[in-house]
Design a protein around this motif. Structure first.
Motif, PDB file in Angstrom:
ATOM      1  N   PRO A 174       0.925  -1.191  -0.049  1.00 36.74           N
ATOM      2  CA  PRO A 174      -0.096   0.004   0.017  1.00 36.74           C
ATOM      3  C   PRO A 174       0.819   1.357   0.150  1.00 36.74           C
ATOM      4  O   PRO A 174       0.715   2.051  -0.854  1.00 36.74           O
ATOM      5  CB  PRO A 174      -0.892  -0.069   1.331  1.00 36.74           C
ATOM      6  N   ILE A 175       1.915   1.338   0.922  1.00 29.08           N
ATOM      7  CA  ILE A 175       2.482   2.815   0.941  1.00 29.08           C
ATOM      8  C   ILE A 175       3.403   3.117  -0.347  1.00 29.08           C
ATOM      9  O   ILE A 175       3.023   4.023  -0.892  1.00 29.08           O
ATOM     10  CB  ILE A 175       3.580   2.803   2.250  1.00 29.08           C
ATOM     11  N   ALA A 193      -2.640   1.584   6.890  1.00 27.15           N
ATOM     12  CA  ALA A 193      -1.748   0.477   7.847  1.00 27.15           C
ATOM     13  C   ALA A 193      -2.020   0.507   9.344  1.00 27.15           C
ATOM     14  O   ALA A 193      -1.686  -0.426   9.947  1.00 27.15           O
ATOM     15  CB  ALA A 193      -0.202   0.576   7.338  1.00 27.15           C
ATOM     16  N   LEU A 194      -2.594   1.703   9.402  1.00 25.49           N
ATOM     17  CA  LEU A 194      -2.829   1.959  10.891  1.00 25.49           C
ATOM     18  C   LEU A 194      -3.982   1.008  11.356  1.00 25.49           C
ATOM     19  O   LEU A 194      -4.065   0.670  12.485  1.00 25.49           O
ATOM     20  CB  LEU A 194      -3.303   3.323  11.117  1.00 25.49           C
ATOM     21  N   SER A 215     -15.363  -6.884   7.284  1.00 27.54           N
ATOM     22  CA  SER A 215     -15.519  -8.404   6.728  1.00 27.54           C
ATOM     23  C   SER A 215     -14.546  -8.606   5.676  1.00 27.54           C
ATOM     24  O   SER A 215     -14.005  -9.623   5.241  1.00 27.54           O
ATOM     25  CB  SER A 215     -16.762  -8.794   6.619  1.00 27.54           C
ATOM     26  N   MET A 216     -14.777  -7.624   4.486  1.00 27.18           N
ATOM     27  CA  MET A 216     -14.028  -7.893   3.100  1.00 27.18           C
ATOM     28  C   MET A 216     -12.630  -7.491   3.198  1.00 27.18           C
ATOM     29  O   MET A 216     -11.975  -7.395   2.224  1.00 27.18           O
ATOM     30  CB  MET A 216     -14.738  -7.181   2.233  1.00 27.18           C
ATOM     31  N   SER A 217     -12.164  -7.208   4.528  1.00 25.57           N
ATOM     32  CA  SER A 217     -10.638  -6.559   4.613  1.00 25.57           C
ATOM     33  C   SER A 217     -10.376  -5.360   3.703  1.00 25.57           C
ATOM     34  O   SER A 217      -9.344  -5.283   3.187  1.00 25.57           O
ATOM     35  CB  SER A 217      -9.786  -7.751   4.364  1.00 25.57           C
ATOM     36  N   ILE A 218     -11.359  -4.644   3.491  1.00 27.22           N
ATOM     37  CA  ILE A 218     -11.349  -3.340   2.628  1.00 27.22           C
ATOM     38  C   ILE A 218     -10.649  -2.087   3.431  1.00 27.22           C
ATOM     39  O   ILE A 218     -10.686  -1.968   4.448  1.00 27.22           O
ATOM     40  CB  ILE A 218     -12.498  -2.750   1.832  1.00 27.22           C
ATOM     41  N   ALA A 219     -10.240  -1.185   2.630  1.00 27.21           N
ATOM     42  CA  ALA A 219      -9.745   0.051   3.324  1.00 27.21           C
ATOM     43  C   ALA A 219      -8.624  -0.092   4.398  1.00 27.21           C
ATOM     44  O   ALA A 219      -8.588   0.672   5.472  1.00 27.21           O
ATOM     45  CB  ALA A 219     -10.926   0.875   3.714  1.00 27.21           C
ATOM     46  N   MET A 220      -7.775  -1.036   4.106  1.00 27.74           N
ATOM     47  CA  MET A 220      -6.497  -1.249   5.046  1.00 27.74           C
ATOM     48  C   MET A 220      -5.407  -1.545   4.347  1.00 27.74           C
ATOM     49  O   MET A 220      -4.416  -2.115   4.967  1.00 27.74           O
ATOM     50  CB  MET A 220      -6.899  -1.907   6.209  1.00 27.74           C
ATOM     51  N   GLY A 221      -5.482  -1.371   2.944  1.00 30.61           N
ATOM     52  CA  GLY A 221      -4.469  -1.994   2.374  1.00 30.61           C
ATOM     53  C   GLY A 221      -4.065  -3.351   2.008  1.00 30.61           C
ATOM     54  O   GLY A 221      -3.155  -3.866   1.224  1.00 30.61           O
ATOM     55  N   PRO A 281     -13.549   4.400   6.947  1.00 28.65           N
ATOM     56  CA  PRO A 281     -14.316   5.316   5.941  1.00 28.65           C
ATOM     57  C   PRO A 281     -13.672   6.421   5.588  1.00 28.65           C
ATOM     58  O   PRO A 281     -13.578   6.718   4.185  1.00 28.65           O
ATOM     59  CB  PRO A 281     -15.495   5.925   6.699  1.00 28.65           C
ATOM     60  N   ILE A 282     -12.566   7.005   6.187  1.00 29.18           N
ATOM     61  CA  ILE A 282     -11.706   7.903   5.697  1.00 29.18           C
ATOM     62  C   ILE A 282     -10.738   7.514   4.488  1.00 29.18           C
ATOM     63  O   ILE A 282     -10.666   8.052   3.677  1.00 29.18           O
ATOM     64  CB  ILE A 282     -10.965   8.586   6.872  1.00 29.18           C
ATOM     65  N   VAL A 283     -10.207   6.169   5.032  1.00 27.85           N
ATOM     66  CA  VAL A 283      -9.351   5.861   3.966  1.00 27.85           C
ATOM     67  C   VAL A 283     -10.252   5.538   2.505  1.00 27.85           C
ATOM     68  O   VAL A 283      -9.775   5.815   1.536  1.00 27.85           O
ATOM     69  CB  VAL A 283      -8.814   4.364   4.302  1.00 27.85           C
ATOM     70  N   ALA A 284     -11.315   4.951   2.689  1.00 29.21           N
ATOM     71  CA  ALA A 284     -12.181   4.563   1.584  1.00 29.21           C
ATOM     72  C   ALA A 284     -12.476   5.794   0.796  1.00 29.21           C
ATOM     73  O   ALA A 284     -12.556   5.865  -0.599  1.00 29.21           O
ATOM     74  CB  ALA A 284     -13.357   3.759   2.118  1.00 29.21           C
TER      75      ALA A 284
END
Ligand code: PHE
Length: 449
Positions: free
Chosen positions: A73-74, A92-93, A221-227, A385-388
């Motif tokens: 991601p980074i 990543a946080l 659940s879908m492991s979205i928005a965290m890289g 939500p912010i990352v998304a």
């Protein structure tokens, strides 16, 4: 030394690996209690609509970003546009916040497994069993350490392939067992009302909160928005059909969540309807023992069930930890061992309050929540939500949807292109902003939803 990036052998390998990360406690422990709490059928409906539109667009986008750049991601955000590198860090946080409390719940699962294996499952039926256990100080801490240590050992030794192999066998068994338990519950008196509650949308129960909860659950659940999916995408070969992989992962993930709800929600009606009112993180641990207790061979079925859940949880917590470890390796240039130890230590520090929050520290409230609920809220309802949001703005207006579409079309025609563009450019940003603002105002008690 130049490191060669390994890649998944084909589509099946990719789908299974991503599903291993996606399917976990989120599906089996979290989804059913949210469905019970937020009106049953209406929650299910909102969740499915979000998964097919929102979830589809974001998952496609993240995997495509990973495959396009071939980076985690980074690095991926940096390569696409330097100004957006921070999104990679922000993402990543999230796993660092989730991992600790995920391990607290993983510890509870391990405890229940041990109780059922030793044939003492009957003890867990009592109404106070769970609260007494989770409210005590030392015991839950011990199980939490054990679960986290197990996760860390796998990550440290790099033997996740082994765990994943086992889990590929266990997962289908889990599905069959869950289905069997649902059918059994549905045959109990009163369960049909529960089934109706679970599958018929009651529109009067709809509120902003339903959408907020469903959206948080979708990310989780879908492991979205965290890289995580960017990393997975970076291992994906160019000729693998991206869109159909996304659809399969979604189907898998939502299917298992649906089944888990089918197992737990009707059982609440059949075994203890009072639990519906206060459905929360303890639901699975309070209801399933009652179901197992009423079965012959309940200890064996209970033990099998918790063992399978433990494996599903481990594949997810391993992917959570792995993500943070690889960020530490890249960012601080620490070796794997040091990175693992550091992540382990931080997870202990953050996890202890979540474990104690049900007992010793239950009076400490952050925004009215105990520690576990607070960490869950901050990650699922605020940071994700912010990352998304930033990811959709980034794709919609900075690198433009075209760059993602081109990547997707390297392998096959992108049939849902129009849906993708509309979602990413218009619906997702507006929608997330509304949800985010209302959830934050709600948490501060300014606006009640
Ligand atoms: N998606 C996993 C679950 O449903 C949890 C998880 C979140 C795993 C984020 C990895 C990353 O349990």
């Amino acid at each position: 030394m130049e490191q060669k990036r390994s890649s998944f052998s084909g589509k099946l390998g990719f789908v299974l690996a991503a599903a291993g990360s996606a399917v976990g406690l989120g599906n089996i422990w979290r989804f059913p209690y949210l469905a019970a709490k937020y009106g049953g059928g209406i929650f299910l409906l909102v969740y499915i609509i979000l998964a097919l539109t929102f979830g589809f667009a974001l998952m496609t986008a993240e995997i495509a970003i990973g495959r396009k750049t071939g980076l985690s991601p980074i690095g991926a955000f940096r390569a696409l546009d330097k100004r957006f590198t921070f999104v990679g860090y922000l993402g990543a946080l999230v796993p660092m916040i989730i991992l600790p409390y995920y391990s607290v719940i993983g510890g509870w699962v391990t405890k229940y497994l041990s109780v059922f294996i030793t044939g003492a499952g009957n003890a867990t039926v009592s109404d106070t069993y769970f609260s007494t256990f989770a409210g005590s100080t030392i015991e839950p801490l011990g199980w939490f350490f054990l679960y986290l240590a197990l996760t860390a050992t796998v990550v440290l030794l790099g033997v996740e392939k082994g765990i994943e192999k086992v889990s590929k066998v266990m997962m289908p068994v889990l599905i069959v067992l869950t289905l069997g338990i649902s059918i059994y519950s549905l045959c109990q008196p009163g369960a049909i009302d529960g089934l109706l509650y679970y599958v018929t949308p009651n529109f009067s129960a709809f509120s902003v909160k339903t959408v907020l909860a469903a959206m948080g659950q979708l990310f989780y659940s879908m492991s979205i928005a965290m890289g995580i999916l960017i990393t997975y995408g970076s291992y994906m070969k160019k000729d693998v059909n991206l869109v159909s992989s996304v659809k399969q992962i979604e189907l898998f993930d939502t299917g298992i969540a649906f089944l888990a709800g089918l197992m737990i929600v009707p059982a609440v009606f059949a075994f203890d309807p009072t639990k519906l009112e206060k459905a929360g993180p303890s639901l699975m641990f309070e209801i399933l023992p009652k179901v197992f207790h009423s079965m012959s061979a309940g200890n064996l079925i209970g033990a099998t069930f918790f063992l399978l859940v433990l494996f599903a949880a481990l594949t997810s917590s391993i992917s959570l930890m792995e993500t943070v470890v690889s960020v530490c390796q890249d960012k601080f240039k620490w070796n794997r061992k040091i990175s693992c130890l550091a992540v382990f230590a931080v997870a202990i520090v953050l996890g202890v309050p979540s474990s104690l929050g049900n007992g010793l520290w239950s009076n400490v409230k952050l925004l009215g929540m105990n520690f576990l609920d607070f960490f869950d809220f901050i990650s699922n309802s605020v940071i994700m939500p912010i990352v998304a949001l930033i990811t959709s703005i980034f794709i919609g207006y900075v690198i433009k949807p075209k760059s993602i579409i081109e990547e997707v079309e390297l392998s096959a025609k992108f049939k849902n292109k129009a849906l993708f563009v509309t979602m990413i450019k218009y619906v997702a940003p507006v929608f997330i902003i509304l949800i985010l603002v209302s959830s934050v105002l709600n948490a501060f008690g300014i606006f009640k939803i």
